[in-house]
Design an enzyme around this catalytic site. Structure first.
Site, short mmCIF file in Angstrom:
data_model
loop_
_atom_site.label_atom_id
_atom_site.label_comp_id
_atom_site.label_asym_id
_atom_site.label_seq_id
_atom_site.Cartn_x
_atom_site.Cartn_y
_atom_site.Cartn_z
N TYR A 101 0.86 -1.19 0.00
CA TYR A 101 0.00 0.00 0.00
C TYR A 101 0.89 1.23 0.00
CZ TYR A 101 -3.13 3.68 1.55
OH TYR A 101 -3.84 4.84 1.63
N GLU A 186 -3.06 7.53 -4.37
CA GLU A 186 -3.01 6.26 -3.66
C GLU A 186 -2.80 5.11 -4.64
OE1 GLU A 186 -5.86 4.71 -0.22
OE2 GLU A 186 -6.59 4.08 -2.17
#
Ligand code: GDP
Ligand code: MN
Length: 375
Positions: A101, A186
């Site tokens: 992530y 992101e």
């Protein structure tokens, strides 16, 4: 402004981040073409602005053109959290070894960009325990210096080759963040493939609306429903809600109060509509026509006549009644400038008006429940 995944990935790629080969498509036929062009097994990913698409079944895999066409048809028939799928991204499938992530957001507390990274990629970051997330602020005057990337990849305990690539990606992601005035960039998951390449398998970006004036080259993405876009063209502020009592009020505060008072009496508002401070006959009429087209069980109009003249509103209502008929119960609350004239005009056409907001709301809720007829 949120961007679709395929747009975000294109911008990230322009800043040097590897993304899977692929293209967006907007019909099943186009999906088949793009699939054939890819010449590899593909992932077909619905393009929506809401999160949690994978879990909702919005991602499919295909090995043949026929399969690509078939699964894309399923996707085009799908709504994800109320959002209709109108586009998909057709991408080469990756052989995933692990999922990371990585994101950069604005931390409003410290007023600095914040990098978040974790080896627990591919799941919602909210579900990842805090001690498994590495967080580092970026000093805006310094930018992302090599030591910062090294510290992050060290803490993630990444193997040597991957750590070099991830370091470079952190710095490129900050380039993307700055170049496009993003509030959020992101990558979840940032994939390490079986052959040790590091590739952004998903991409999310939100652009700061206040920076849009200098972001001419970015596409414009609207989160508004088609009805909201129509009402916006008339120049009124409108949001669709889930209930069945349509609301029109003048002023945002008045419209919100109307939503509240409807709920207080056990009803559910179908929308928020601020008909503006000086609503004249034409826009009022157009707004009311739009509301009636949404098939509500009742309509409540709540007007405080300050700048808006109540008699203007009354005349607009009478015109709508004459032009298209009002086939659902209509409750009107009018008070303020020219209210007596308004009540008279309405009375002449068989429409009664209330002065008290609570009474009007209660009546609207009752009539909606009974499924009454119009005026
Ligand atoms: P999201 O659910 O909207 O966040 O969609 P993502 O693009 O993040 O995909 C969700 C998950 O699908 C990923 O975490 C992967 O596990 C899986 N996935 C996506 N693309 C691929 C791919 O090319 N190959 C494989 N094997 N899995 C994929
Ligand atoms: Mn994702």
């Amino acid at each position: 402004m949120k961007l679709y995944e395929y747009m975000a990935k294109k911008l990230m790629n322009q800043c040097g981040i590897s993304v899977p080969r692929g293209e967006a498509a907007f019909s099943a036929q186009e999906v088949e073409q793009k699939f054939t062009g890819l010449d590899s097994p593909a992932v077909i990913k619905s393009q929506v602005l809401v999160g949690g698409r994978g879990k909702a079944g919005g991602i499919k895999f295909a090995d043949t053109p026929q399969e690509a066409r078939k699964v894309s048809k399923e996707l085009f028939n799908m709504q994800i959290k109320g959002e209709q799928v109108t586009g998909v991204l057709v991408e080469e499938q990756l052989d995933i070894s692990s999922e990371l992530y990585l994101s950069i957001t604005v931390d409003t507390g410290t007023k600095k960009p914040l990098i978040m990274a974790s080896t627990q990629g591919g799941v919602d970051i909210e579900e990842v325990s805090d001690d498994l997330i590495v967080k580092r602020h970026i000093e805006p005057d310094w930018g992302v210096l090599p030591y910062l990337c090294r510290e992050i990849t060290d803490q993630l305990n990444l193997p040597g080759e991957a750590s070099k690539q991830v370091s470079a990606i952190i710095s490129k992601l900050y380039d993307t963040f700055k170049t496009y005035d993003a509030e959020l960039v992101e990558i979840n998951p940032l994939v390490i493939t079986e052959d040790n390449r590091v590739i952004a398998a998903d991409g999310k970006m939100t652009i700061d609306d206040d920076a849009m004036y200098r972001q001419d080259e970015l596409p414009r993405v609207s989160e508004k429903t088609s009805l909201e876009q129509q009402v916006e063209k008339i120049g009124l502020s409108f949001v669709e809600l889930e209930g069945d009592i349509a609301i029109m009020a003048n002023g945002a505060g008045m419209a919100m109060a109307t939503v509240d008072v409807i709920e207080q009496y056990g009803g559910k508002a179908a929308n928020f509509l601020d008909a503006g401070g000086g609503a004249s006959v034409e826009p009022t009429k157009k707004a009311l026509e739009l509301l009636l087209n949404t098939d509500p069980r009742a309509v409540i109009i709540n007007i405080f006549g300050g700048i808006t003249r109540c008699d203007d509103v009354a005349n607009a209502l009478v015109q709508v009644k004459q032009d298209m008929g009002i086939k659902v119960p209509l409750v009107i609350r009018l008070i303020g400038t020219k209210d007596e004239e308004a009540v008279k005009i309405l009375g002449q056409h068989g429409i009664s008006a209330y002065q008290d907001m609570g009474e009007a709301a209660k009546k609207a809720v009752e009539l909606a429940a009974e499924g009454g007829v119009g005026v």
